[in-house]
Write a protein that holds these residues in place. Structure first.
Motif, mmCIF file in Angstrom:
data_model
loop_
_atom_site.group_PDB
_atom_site.id
_atom_site.type_symbol
_atom_site.label_atom_id
_atom_site.label_comp_id
_atom_site.label_asym_id
_atom_site.label_seq_id
_atom_site.Cartn_x
_atom_site.Cartn_y
_atom_site.Cartn_z
ATOM 1 N N SER A 212 0.801 -1.218 0.000
ATOM 2 C CA SER A 212 0.000 0.000 0.000
ATOM 3 C C SER A 212 0.836 1.270 0.000
ATOM 4 C CB SER A 212 -0.954 0.008 1.191
ATOM 5 O OG SER A 212 -0.222 -0.064 2.393
ATOM 6 N N SER A 213 2.137 1.159 0.240
ATOM 7 C CA SER A 213 2.993 2.346 0.215
ATOM 8 C C SER A 213 3.691 2.528 -1.140
ATOM 9 C CB SER A 213 4.021 2.298 1.350
ATOM 10 O OG SER A 213 4.851 1.169 1.215
ATOM 11 N N GLY A 214 3.234 1.796 -2.163
ATOM 12 C CA GLY A 214 3.743 2.005 -3.514
ATOM 13 C C GLY A 214 5.016 1.261 -3.851
ATOM 14 N N LYS A 215 5.238 0.125 -3.213
ATOM 15 C CA LYS A 215 6.416 -0.692 -3.521
ATOM 16 C C LYS A 215 5.982 -1.986 -4.203
ATOM 17 C CE LYS A 215 9.424 2.075 -1.701
ATOM 18 N NZ LYS A 215 10.294 2.858 -2.544
ATOM 19 N N TRP A 216 6.671 -2.305 -5.280
ATOM 20 C CA TRP A 216 6.449 -3.515 -6.076
ATOM 21 C C TRP A 216 7.673 -4.389 -5.840
ATOM 22 C CZ3 TRP A 216 3.578 -4.259 -11.075
ATOM 23 C CH2 TRP A 216 4.102 -5.260 -11.894
ATOM 24 N N HIS A 217 7.510 -5.493 -5.093
ATOM 25 C CA HIS A 217 8.630 -6.402 -4.831
ATOM 26 C C HIS A 217 8.418 -7.648 -5.674
ATOM 27 C CE1 HIS A 217 10.960 -9.279 -2.031
ATOM 28 N NE2 HIS A 217 11.746 -8.778 -2.952
ATOM 29 N N GLU A 218 9.347 -7.877 -6.578
ATOM 30 C CA GLU A 218 9.241 -8.976 -7.535
ATOM 31 C C GLU A 218 10.320 -10.015 -7.272
ATOM 32 O OE1 GLU A 218 9.246 -9.586 -12.405
ATOM 33 O OE2 GLU A 218 9.261 -7.573 -11.548
ATOM 34 N N ILE A 219 9.888 -11.269 -7.198
ATOM 35 C CA ILE A 219 10.807 -12.394 -7.090
ATOM 36 C C ILE A 219 10.488 -13.314 -8.252
ATOM 37 C CG2 ILE A 219 11.521 -14.395 -5.724
ATOM 38 C CD1 ILE A 219 10.687 -12.819 -3.233
ATOM 39 N N GLY A 220 11.500 -13.663 -9.032
ATOM 40 C CA GLY A 220 11.266 -14.514 -10.189
ATOM 41 C C GLY A 220 12.331 -15.576 -10.349
ATOM 42 N N TYR A 221 11.911 -16.721 -10.863
ATOM 43 C CA TYR A 221 12.803 -17.851 -11.113
ATOM 44 C C TYR A 221 12.676 -18.267 -12.568
ATOM 45 C CZ TYR A 221 13.005 -18.316 -6.053
ATOM 46 O OH TYR A 221 13.210 -18.082 -4.725
ATOM 47 N N TYR A 222 13.722 -18.881 -13.100
ATOM 48 C CA TYR A 222 13.608 -19.453 -14.433
ATOM 49 C C TYR A 222 14.010 -20.911 -14.379
ATOM 50 C CZ TYR A 222 18.666 -18.873 -15.134
ATOM 51 O OH TYR A 222 20.027 -18.931 -15.021
ATOM 52 N N GLY A 223 13.589 -21.631 -15.386
ATOM 53 C CA GLY A 223 13.798 -23.073 -15.464
ATOM 54 C C GLY A 223 12.447 -23.749 -15.621
ATOM 55 N N ASN A 224 12.467 -25.065 -15.797
ATOM 56 C CA ASN A 224 11.230 -25.822 -15.976
ATOM 57 C C ASN A 224 11.039 -26.918 -14.951
ATOM 58 O OD1 ASN A 224 9.755 -24.766 -18.111
ATOM 59 N ND2 ASN A 224 11.098 -25.690 -19.624
ATOM 60 N N ASN A 225 12.073 -27.236 -14.214
ATOM 61 C CA ASN A 225 12.038 -28.359 -13.300
ATOM 62 C C ASN A 225 12.309 -27.848 -11.896
ATOM 63 O OD1 ASN A 225 13.001 -30.606 -11.725
ATOM 64 N ND2 ASN A 225 13.237 -31.746 -13.651
ATOM 65 N N GLU A 226 11.536 -28.314 -10.922
ATOM 66 C CA GLU A 226 11.677 -27.857 -9.538
ATOM 67 C C GLU A 226 13.133 -27.868 -9.076
ATOM 68 O OE1 GLU A 226 10.818 -26.431 -5.831
ATOM 69 O OE2 GLU A 226 9.281 -26.706 -7.345
ATOM 70 N N SER A 227 13.860 -28.902 -9.408
ATOM 71 C CA SER A 227 15.254 -29.016 -8.954
ATOM 72 C C SER A 227 16.199 -28.101 -9.724
ATOM 73 C CB SER A 227 15.727 -30.469 -9.050
ATOM 74 O OG SER A 227 15.742 -30.875 -10.403
ATOM 75 N N GLN A 228 15.719 -27.516 -10.809
ATOM 76 C CA GLN A 228 16.573 -26.652 -11.625
ATOM 77 C C GLN A 228 16.145 -25.187 -11.606
ATOM 78 O OE1 GLN A 228 16.341 -28.457 -15.475
ATOM 79 N NE2 GLN A 228 17.665 -30.169 -14.927
ATOM 80 N N CYS A 229 15.237 -24.807 -10.709
ATOM 81 C CA CYS A 229 14.787 -23.417 -10.640
ATOM 82 C C CYS A 229 15.928 -22.536 -10.132
ATOM 83 C CB CYS A 229 13.591 -23.276 -9.699
ATOM 84 S SG CYS A 229 12.117 -24.143 -10.261
ATOM 85 N N THR A 230 16.204 -21.476 -10.866
ATOM 86 C CA THR A 230 17.271 -20.550 -10.515
ATOM 87 C C THR A 230 16.681 -19.157 -10.318
ATOM 88 O OG1 THR A 230 18.788 -21.836 -11.901
ATOM 89 C CG2 THR A 230 19.482 -19.619 -11.292
ATOM 90 N N LEU A 231 17.062 -18.523 -9.221
ATOM 91 C CA LEU A 231 16.593 -17.164 -8.955
ATOM 92 C C LEU A 231 17.039 -16.250 -10.084
ATOM 93 C CD1 LEU A 231 15.176 -15.249 -6.933
ATOM 94 C CD2 LEU A 231 17.441 -14.827 -5.957
#
Length: 155
Positions: free
Chosen positions: A72-91
């Protein structure tokens, strides 16, 4: 007879003295504030608005590990990962930006850390789903620009 006339007079005055409901019938839009998880990616034809199936689909396992937290104070916090497999997800991203949302125009404006600002039209906002147009490009090679959207569900 006097009681009946008095009752009818009071009833008539009551009917005409009621305030209008026009001001109370406004629809409250759901809040964009909250934590949102990637759910789908959709491409809509610029020609007729139909879904371009080859460019649309569910978010994968790694996408779903990410989130956008809009406070509500105007901050957009984004967390994203790439990859296709749970064991290979990289921040891929963990960043916070400033944002504003204009409910009247249904546009969200994000100011990125490199100084650039981008405006995203909000295609849908409900209590449980948030969809915004990420890009407008010709995705199906028909010469007409299409809308590519990100769909999120509220966590």
């Amino acid at each position: 007879m006097i009681k009946k006339a008095l009752f009818l007079s009071i009833a008539t005055i009551g009917m005409f003295s009621c305030s209008s409901d026009d001001d109370t019938n406004t629809v409250n839009e759901p809040s964009i504030v909250g934590k949102w998880q990637p759910s789908k990616y959709m491409a809509y034809s610029g020609k007729d608005g139909s879904i371009i199936a080859s460019e649309s689909g569910d978010a994968n396992t790694c996408d779903k590990k990410g989130s956008i937290d809009l406070n509500s104070s105007g901050k957009w916090h984004e967390i994203g990962y790439y990859g296709n497999n749970e064991s290979q997800c990289t921040l891929n991203i963990d960043a916070t930006y400033d944002y504003t949302y204009d409910a009247a125009s249904k546009k969200i404006q994000v100011k990125y850390s490199d100084g650039t600002t981008k405006i995203y039209p909000v295609k849908k906002l409900t209590d449980t789903e948030f969809e915004y147009v990420e890009d407008v490009v010709d995705m199906n090679a028909d010469g007409i620009k299409d809308e590519y959207t990100f769909v999120f569900k509220r966590l």
